[in-house]
Design a protein around this motif. Structure first.
Motif, PDB file in Angstrom:
ATOM      1  N   ARG A   4      66.185  35.452  34.398  1.00  0.00           N
ATOM      2  CA  ARG A   4      65.327  34.987  35.486  1.00  0.00           C
ATOM      3  C   ARG A   4      64.688  33.627  35.218  1.00  0.00           C
ATOM      4  NH1 ARG A   4      62.029  39.207  38.592  1.00  0.00           N
ATOM      5  NH2 ARG A   4      64.039  39.331  39.554  1.00  0.00           N
ATOM      6  N   ALA A   5      64.228  33.352  34.024  1.00  0.00           N
ATOM      7  CA  ALA A   5      63.496  32.114  33.761  1.00  0.00           C
ATOM      8  C   ALA A   5      64.400  30.976  33.280  1.00  0.00           C
ATOM      9  CB  ALA A   5      62.404  32.368  32.726  1.00  0.00           C
ATOM     10  N   LEU A   6      65.698  31.224  33.160  1.00  0.00           N
ATOM     11  CA  LEU A   6      66.604  30.196  32.656  1.00  0.00           C
ATOM     12  C   LEU A   6      67.222  29.426  33.811  1.00  0.00           C
ATOM     13  CD1 LEU A   6      68.403  32.153  29.823  1.00  0.00           C
ATOM     14  CD2 LEU A   6      66.322  30.797  29.709  1.00  0.00           C
ATOM     15  N   VAL A   7      67.218  28.084  33.671  1.00  0.00           N
ATOM     16  CA  VAL A   7      67.717  27.238  34.751  1.00  0.00           C
ATOM     17  C   VAL A   7      68.658  26.167  34.221  1.00  0.00           C
ATOM     18  CG1 VAL A   7      65.704  27.565  36.243  1.00  0.00           C
ATOM     19  CG2 VAL A   7      65.731  25.666  34.646  1.00  0.00           C
ATOM     20  N   SER A   8      69.523  25.734  35.101  1.00  0.00           N
ATOM     21  CA  SER A   8      70.375  24.579  34.875  1.00  0.00           C
ATOM     22  C   SER A   8      69.805  23.458  35.728  1.00  0.00           C
ATOM     23  CB  SER A   8      71.802  24.908  35.311  1.00  0.00           C
ATOM     24  OG  SER A   8      72.582  23.749  35.342  1.00  0.00           O
ATOM     25  N   VAL A   9      69.760  22.267  35.173  1.00  0.00           N
ATOM     26  CA  VAL A   9      69.215  21.111  35.890  1.00  0.00           C
ATOM     27  C   VAL A   9      70.336  20.122  36.135  1.00  0.00           C
ATOM     28  CG1 VAL A   9      67.529  19.232  35.820  1.00  0.00           C
ATOM     29  CG2 VAL A   9      66.985  21.437  34.754  1.00  0.00           C
ATOM     30  N   THR A  10      70.524  19.741  37.383  1.00  0.00           N
ATOM     31  CA  THR A  10      71.555  18.779  37.737  1.00  0.00           C
ATOM     32  C   THR A  10      71.311  17.475  36.982  1.00  0.00           C
ATOM     33  OG1 THR A  10      71.747  19.741  39.928  1.00  0.00           O
ATOM     34  CG2 THR A  10      72.625  17.526  39.655  1.00  0.00           C
ATOM     35  N   GLY A  11      72.358  16.996  36.323  1.00  0.00           N
ATOM     36  CA  GLY A  11      72.263  15.730  35.614  1.00  0.00           C
ATOM     37  C   GLY A  11      71.754  15.827  34.191  1.00  0.00           C
ATOM     38  N   LYS A  12      71.378  17.031  33.735  1.00  0.00           N
ATOM     39  CA  LYS A  12      70.905  17.207  32.357  1.00  0.00           C
ATOM     40  C   LYS A  12      71.772  18.245  31.663  1.00  0.00           C
ATOM     41  CE  LYS A  12      66.110  15.977  33.009  1.00  0.00           C
ATOM     42  NZ  LYS A  12      64.959  15.878  32.154  1.00  0.00           N
ATOM     43  N   PRO A  13      72.198  17.938  30.441  1.00  0.00           N
ATOM     44  CA  PRO A  13      73.027  18.912  29.720  1.00  0.00           C
ATOM     45  C   PRO A  13      72.191  20.082  29.210  1.00  0.00           C
ATOM     46  CG  PRO A  13      72.557  17.027  28.330  1.00  0.00           C
ATOM     47  CD  PRO A  13      71.982  16.718  29.690  1.00  0.00           C
TER      48      PRO A  13
END
Length: 133
Positions: A4-13
């Motif tokens: 739930r608290a883990l995210v992927s950020v566009t443009g960041k590895p």
């Protein structure tokens, strides 16, 4: 599995843990040992929680959590530097109904990289919280 608290950020590895929110955006923390915190602006950055990410399927979309569970059950993970044929064969084992024409080798590499990042985290072995109603 509690993603739930883990995210992927566009443009960041890599992956990030969502730790808070302020007036301009979200406060994120890296998942590595350095635990670097940063703020991402909501108006210029896209975030995707891992529990909401799906993969193109032949009949219906496949949840990323289900793919992670299949990789975990398989027990061994292919090296992301393997050739495209080997990556595809591995992915056919863990996500047999994915759409070959819309899931690229780069997508498979990203999923394997994410799995390698989170497999040691305690969240990986926790049960997901019940959905809010």
């Amino acid at each position: 599995m509690n993603l739930r608290a883990l995210v992927s950020v566009t443009g960041k590895p890599g992956l990030f843990k969502l730790v808070g929110q302020n007036k301009t955006g979200f406060i994120l923390e890296t998942l590595d040992k350095q635990k670097i915190k940063s703020i991402v602006n909501l108006s210029t950055t896209k975030l995707a929680t891992l529990e909401d990410i799906t993969i193109y399927g032949q009949e219906e979309e496949i949840k990323l959590i289900d793919v992670f569970e299949a990789i975990k059950a398989k027990g061994d993970v292919i090296d992301i530097k393997a050739d495209g044929t080997a990556l595809r064969a591995f992915f056919n084992e863990v996500a047999p109904n994915h759409d070959d024409s819309r899931v690229y080798s780069s997508d498979i590499k990203k999923i394997i990289t994410w799995y390698n990042i989170i497999k040691e985290l305690p969240l990986f072995d926790e049960e997901a919280p019940a959905p809010l109603v």
